[in-house]
Enzyme design. Sequence first.
Site, short mmCIF file in Angstrom:
data_model
loop_
_atom_site.label_atom_id
_atom_site.label_comp_id
_atom_site.label_asym_id
_atom_site.label_seq_id
_atom_site.Cartn_x
_atom_site.Cartn_y
_atom_site.Cartn_z
N GLU A 196 -5.71 -4.20 1.59
CA GLU A 196 -5.89 -5.05 2.77
C GLU A 196 -6.90 -5.95 2.65
O GLU A 196 -7.14 -6.83 3.27
CB GLU A 196 -6.08 -4.52 3.94
CG GLU A 196 -4.48 -3.36 4.32
CD GLU A 196 -4.48 -2.17 3.80
OE1 GLU A 196 -5.13 -1.89 2.87
OE2 GLU A 196 -3.60 -1.54 4.33
N TRP A 216 -17.71 12.82 16.67
CA TRP A 216 -17.06 12.92 15.45
C TRP A 216 -17.25 14.09 14.59
O TRP A 216 -18.78 14.09 14.43
CB TRP A 216 -16.82 11.66 14.43
CG TRP A 216 -15.72 10.57 15.04
CD1 TRP A 216 -14.88 11.22 16.11
CD2 TRP A 216 -15.62 9.33 14.73
NE1 TRP A 216 -13.92 10.09 16.04
CE2 TRP A 216 -14.25 9.02 15.28
CE3 TRP A 216 -16.10 8.63 13.75
CZ2 TRP A 216 -13.71 7.57 15.32
CZ3 TRP A 216 -15.62 7.39 13.47
CH2 TRP A 216 -14.44 6.80 14.32
N LYS A 229 -12.11 15.02 16.03
CA LYS A 229 -12.79 14.19 17.11
C LYS A 229 -12.82 15.37 18.16
O LYS A 229 -11.75 15.80 18.64
CB LYS A 229 -11.70 13.13 17.35
CG LYS A 229 -11.54 12.00 16.54
CD LYS A 229 -10.35 11.11 16.86
CE LYS A 229 -10.19 10.22 15.66
NZ LYS A 229 -9.42 10.94 14.74
N THR A 266 0.73 -1.11 -0.12
CA THR A 266 -0.11 -0.01 -0.12
C THR A 266 0.90 1.15 -0.31
O THR A 266 1.87 1.29 0.59
CB THR A 266 -0.88 -0.01 1.28
OG1 THR A 266 0.14 0.14 2.37
CG2 THR A 266 -1.77 -1.22 1.55
#
Lengths: 565, 565
Positions: free
Chosen positions: A331, A449, A444, A187
């Site tokens: 992934e 959030w 945050k 990645t």
Amino acid sequence: MLSTMQDVPLLISRILTHGSTIHGSSQVTTWTGEGDPHRRSYAEIGARAAQLAHALRDDLGIRADDRVGTLMWNNAEHVEAYFAIPSMGAVLHTLNLRLPAEQLAWIVNHAADRVVIANGSLLPLLAPLLPHLRTVEHVVVCGPGDRSLLADASARVHEYEDLIAAKPVAYDWPELDERRAAAMCYTSGTTGDPKGVVYSHRSVYLHSMQVNMAQSMGLTDQDTSLVVVPQFHVNAWGLPHATFMTGVNLLMPDRFLQPAPLAEMIERERPTHAAAVPTIWQGLLAELTVRPRDVGALTQVTIGGSACPRSLMEAFDKLGMRVCHAWGMTETSPLGTIARPPAHVTDAEEEFGYRLTQGRFPAGVEARLTGPGGERLPWDGASAGELEVRGPWIAGAYYNGPDVQPLRPADKFSEDGWLKTGDVGTISPDGYLTLTDRAKDVIKSGGEWISSVDLENALMSHPDVAEAAVVAVPDDRWGERPLATVVLKEGASADFETLRAFLAEEGNIAKWQLPERWTVIAAVPKTSVGKFDKKKLRGLHKSGALEVTTLAPQVRRGAESPAAD
Amino acid sequence: MLSTMQDVPLLISRILTHGSTIHGSSQVTTWTGEGDPHRRSYAEIGARAAQLAHALRDDLGIRADDRVGTLMWNNAEHVEAYFAIPSMGAVLHTLNLRLPAEQLAWIVNHAADRVVIANGSLLPLLAPLLPHLRTVEHVVVCGPGDRSLLADASARVHEYEDLIAAKPVAYDWPELDERRAAAMCYTSGTTGDPKGVVYSHRSVYLHSMQVNMAQSMGLTDQDTSLVVVPQFHVNAWGLPHATFMTGVNLLMPDRFLQPAPLAEMIERERPTHAAAVPTIWQGLLAELTVRPRDVGALTQVTIGGSACPRSLMEAFDKLGMRVCHAWGMTETSPLGTIARPPAHVTDAEEEFGYRLTQGRFPAGVEARLTGPGGERLPWDGASAGELEVRGPWIAGAYYNGPDVQPLRPADKFSEDGWLKTGDVGTISPDGYLTLTDRAKDVIKSGGEWISSVDLENALMSHPDVAEAAVVAVPDDRWGERPLATVVLKEGASADFETLRAFLAEEGNIAKWQLPERWTVIAAVPKTSVGKFDKKKLRGLHKSGALEVTTLAPQVRRGAESPAAD
């Protein structure tokens, strides 16, 4: 109590043998840019993959677990490498030719590739890199390109066709443990070094079955798939493996990824399916608007990589190419969700809503949402959390060397082994995922959030705003608060109070989420692939390079959390 | 080198969890024979499966590996048992209610079932059996039926609904080794004791994925599948498991397997897919001819169990129900082949030819043909051999007790672990299987095989012949030679020389295959399921009960093998 079933490992060699016998007459067609495209049957691919394996073993000394890199476009030879290398017990390492040279070198050295198979057309990229590749002993070149670029190479240089020409067309593929490494892909994270994901024979096999399920891509030997998504990008979404299970014909564009040749391929070769990222389709749509073509055969288009804009989906629908959204990452092999609307939907607008989500989790992918405090969130279509996934084709660690325990960084994998995707979103009660943000970009604030993307989209709908990026900045009271960085249109004069009021009134942004900190910038900095570079923006803020105006807060000072207001 | 992928076992509990959440609103509809059918959502099935598992564990003491038998029709409760029992770590043992009572008792005792879940309508079968079931401690009854039949039972009797009513609707399914036993099914061979096949979680999971591949049955949540093939018959061809992976709605006929209610179900519930053996479809066709119904929704019909006659396939085509042939057996989970014609076929007759084969092997099923001398035969569409198969959902042994090494009889499993199917046939170069005979019925003459079925079909096409069965009898020179046993039509008078000449001239039978031994019999003896009982015929011959006429051989005496002539 044990079963009485046979213990047959799920191996990539079995996919190859199946495809090259039962579906021996299916074809891999490679675009050449001139004259007829090049056609090769699955039976020929099978024979040549055996020849390549013999050459790698006998001439280049490749043994079990050795890494073999490929620096190649999508073409028949790359498909041969896809099957030959894992089937013989070695590890296919696809190299992303779009990466900066130094990152590419880092990756090859980290994987310790002993051989690189490269397309001739990519030698201008490979040649200057070679002196920095410490483990590469052999370079195998195939397809057109100037070989003289490798004149000074210290690695031995071979011609692909010469290497395999005299080799036997069958290979006694070894019976391997299905959990053994088959392929790897790094990645290209924006933070830290690239991370290697090592796929197993088992994960590739299961992922391929999943891709072939009717509810997923569901292709058969009646189909031809135009695989635009690169083979160096998460195994081309698993298509080369999946197609050899069912005899789907492959149409490979090689290096001809521009809108005009893609349109020509679609018209001439009449694929029924195609897979690519939205950027490719935007280009193709523009091309088809200027120069209409007969694209009637192409009825199914899989789009992933990033979200497909609604306008693009609608435009494709009009052309008869039905877009199906999918989500995944390196992934996740990558198929993590696919957006086929549920059966009960009959209303067109509701159906479109489902198609705009990232999609539904297939059997084999388990999902959960984790909130800012680590708590599990419900699948209610409203609670936004970080998506965590589990399953047999999902990574549980990163590569750390062939004989070393793999890395399990705590920000990437939960204690109980789930992958933390870094994506923030909601899941509906019927299992449809809607992503709203990257976890690292979310703000945050006081245990809640705030979505940077929601704020940006609302800001950019204001007539005076050309671009806007919102990032988290430290705040003594709330932990983090949003900083709005705005690029105004030429001659525009909106002030921050006006913009904040617009966010509240027109953007439907909750009061406690409204930014106090604002700044005007000349342009939003971008990454190499054109995304907002928020890391850079945060750095600019930290260094004091941005002139920030702070408005009076709309958040009630006495509240326990900003959301309380 | 190990991969970095998560190690997530393929478990039936995962299929259940997926189906009852992502596809929670999909339905299992059970026919009741009166009023509205009974409908239950996948979410409810999931909750009730958890309740059943709690009851089995806490009230009936079922532990890992314990066998739980089901004597049930196809219905929602049977689906619940399908998921609850393996998911909790126990072993589902489906009991074939069509078996002779003593065979059924033998099987229950051999498997040592501790619990039997039975439909009330099957108590007339179960009650007289119970005294012979040595290991059964509990009987759980569900659905209508006379409970008083169990008044004298020594096993404890429970009501299914009472048992599960107060239990929690979630169960913490254990993480099991995917190779552990999940379910078992006994084959009812005509020779020797029944043989138990024990499926693993892994084999069921992989088989389900295969069933869902577009090239296989390829159903989605847009579909409703009418599962006529019994759940006690090789897991209803894997449909209940496969459908929970994709949300396909299930339509379950319970005990209403007669043509009239089946036709009514199809008209009222509009399934898009159905699966059953040819006999069922013959009956349905007759019903639809007498009393036409709207069967327009049903477009895909899977037929297996025995070969589908061409006439039936054509008749169904005309009704818009496209028949897809499949082949398999208890030992193959069962999907071994499926007859979807290859993409290149455009000619209607050629396509029909492909559809009449047993079909093509899917990825995951490897096949080879073994000749009479043990030699491997080519896939040339002409060389007939015994079919041997290998794969992760194919049996490699038979059950021999929970802690005992399984049985691997040499006539059933090759030394290298392949299943000897006992079926004789050919495979075309593109992998289509055509079965011609059972291996035990084929005549092994001088190192070559003669198909008894070919001779029978040719004989039965003679106008004077009502029925004909051909069996192998010992021969000093050739090992075996065919004995033709003929049932003449009333008043017919064809002599053996005439029939032999007819075989050669009209039947296209090679000279060396023509029988010398002939006999007229009153009727061909039949097995309980109506097949020719060749074992009995061979016995009659051996005992001297048949009056055999021996014609002068057509085989050249000096030849090395009969085929030399």
